[in-house]
Design an enzyme around this catalytic site. Structure first.
Site, PDB file in Angstrom:
ATOM      1  N   TYR A 222       0.810  -1.222   0.000  1.00  0.00           N
ATOM      2  CA  TYR A 222       0.000   0.000   0.000  1.00  0.00           C
ATOM      3  C   TYR A 222       0.840   1.267   0.000  1.00  0.00           C
ATOM      4  O   TYR A 222       0.364   2.325  -0.380  1.00  0.00           O
ATOM      5  CB  TYR A 222      -0.992   0.022   1.168  1.00  0.00           C
ATOM      6  CG  TYR A 222      -0.498  -0.630   2.420  1.00  0.00           C
ATOM      7  CD1 TYR A 222      -0.856  -1.940   2.717  1.00  0.00           C
ATOM      8  CD2 TYR A 222       0.352   0.038   3.290  1.00  0.00           C
ATOM      9  CE1 TYR A 222      -0.385  -2.555   3.862  1.00  0.00           C
ATOM     10  CE2 TYR A 222       0.811  -0.575   4.430  1.00  0.00           C
ATOM     11  CZ  TYR A 222       0.444  -1.869   4.716  1.00  0.00           C
ATOM     12  OH  TYR A 222       0.915  -2.473   5.843  1.00  0.00           O
TER      13      TYR A 222
ATOM     14  N   GLY B 197       1.224   3.246  -3.483  1.00  0.00           N
ATOM     15  CA  GLY B 197       0.199   4.154  -3.984  1.00  0.00           C
ATOM     16  C   GLY B 197      -0.364   5.093  -2.937  1.00  0.00           C
ATOM     17  O   GLY B 197      -1.276   5.860  -3.210  1.00  0.00           O
ATOM     18  N   HIS B 198       0.174   5.062  -1.724  1.00  0.00           N
ATOM     19  CA  HIS B 198      -0.397   5.869  -0.624  1.00  0.00           C
ATOM     20  C   HIS B 198       0.700   6.532   0.178  1.00  0.00           C
ATOM     21  O   HIS B 198       0.930   6.171   1.317  1.00  0.00           O
ATOM     22  CB  HIS B 198      -1.241   4.978   0.284  1.00  0.00           C
ATOM     23  CG  HIS B 198      -2.181   5.740   1.157  1.00  0.00           C
ATOM     24  ND1 HIS B 198      -1.868   6.155   2.437  1.00  0.00           N
ATOM     25  CD2 HIS B 198      -3.445   6.167   0.941  1.00  0.00           C
ATOM     26  CE1 HIS B 198      -2.902   6.776   2.978  1.00  0.00           C
ATOM     27  NE2 HIS B 198      -3.870   6.792   2.089  1.00  0.00           N
ATOM     28  N   PHE B 199       1.381   7.384  -0.194  1.00  0.00           N
ATOM     29  CA  PHE B 199       1.520   8.019  -1.497  1.00  0.00           C
ATOM     30  C   PHE B 199       2.963   7.823  -1.920  1.00  0.00           C
ATOM     31  O   PHE B 199       3.853   7.838  -1.064  1.00  0.00           O
ATOM     32  CB  PHE B 199       1.161   9.494  -1.397  1.00  0.00           C
ATOM     33  CG  PHE B 199      -0.251   9.695  -0.889  1.00  0.00           C
ATOM     34  CD1 PHE B 199      -1.322   9.639  -1.764  1.00  0.00           C
ATOM     35  CD2 PHE B 199      -0.501   9.904   0.456  1.00  0.00           C
ATOM     36  CE1 PHE B 199      -2.626   9.831  -1.302  1.00  0.00           C
ATOM     37  CE2 PHE B 199      -1.804  10.080   0.917  1.00  0.00           C
ATOM     38  CZ  PHE B 199      -2.866  10.041   0.050  1.00  0.00           C
TER      39      PHE B 199
ATOM     40  N   VAL C  28       2.461   7.136   3.454  1.00  0.00           N
ATOM     41  CA  VAL C  28       1.718   7.245   4.707  1.00  0.00           C
ATOM     42  C   VAL C  28       0.957   5.937   4.916  1.00  0.00           C
ATOM     43  O   VAL C  28       0.315   5.432   3.991  1.00  0.00           O
ATOM     44  CB  VAL C  28       0.716   8.430   4.658  1.00  0.00           C
ATOM     45  CG1 VAL C  28      -0.153   8.472   5.905  1.00  0.00           C
ATOM     46  CG2 VAL C  28       1.454   9.746   4.467  1.00  0.00           C
TER      47      VAL C  28
END
Length: 151
Positions: A50, A53-55, A60
């Site tokens: 994750y 893509g976050h971010f 985060v």
């Protein structure tokens, strides 16, 4: 008194939770008291999917996964308190209330999670939870579980 000053390592957690990578979000249980509280940790690694893509420029740990970490910790406490790991009787995560995100968690952080049983009756459990990084509260929440009999 039901205090157990023993940790649960990942092998013991595997026997309790059905979750697996990348959705197993408890790395170790530090301590618990049956029908009262449980303390656990989640280690945040840049290798977790994750973070891509976050971010990508400012990774985060997603807030919804902090809530899921709390739910998994609560699930372990339910099992350790009741001894119930029964296909015919399950506890479902059914609600989230009074949630506040105070700060963020980033790769390299260790999230300390404490779940405390606030209210319990025959079929409903309500937990008060906090998540902490470096002695700072990053999230507070209440979560609700309901017992369901399948047969």
């Amino acid at each position: 008194m039901n205090v157990i000053n023993n940790t649960l390592n990942i092998k013991k957690i595997f026997k309790i939770l059905p979750h697996r990578y990348p959705f197993l979000l408890i790395d170790r249980v530090l301590n618990f008291e049956k029908f009262k509280y449980l303390q656990a940790i989640k280690n945040c690694s840049i290798n977790e999917p994750y973070f891509q893509g976050h971010f990508s420029n400012e990774p985060v740990f997603p807030g919804v996964l902090i809530i899921e970490s709390m739910a998994q910790a609560a699930s372990i406490l339910i099992y350790k308190s009741t001894g119930e790991l029964n296909i015919n009787k399950l506890y479902y995560f059914v609600g989230v209330d009074d949630t506040r995100f105070k700060k963020i968690a980033i790769p390299g952080d260790q999230i300390f999670i404490k779940v405390t049983i606030l209210k319990s009756n025959k079929n409903i459990l309500i937990f008060k939870n906090i998540a902490v990084v470096n002695n700072d509260i990053i999230c507070k929440s209440k979560i609700v579980f309901a017992k369901k009999y399948l047969f």
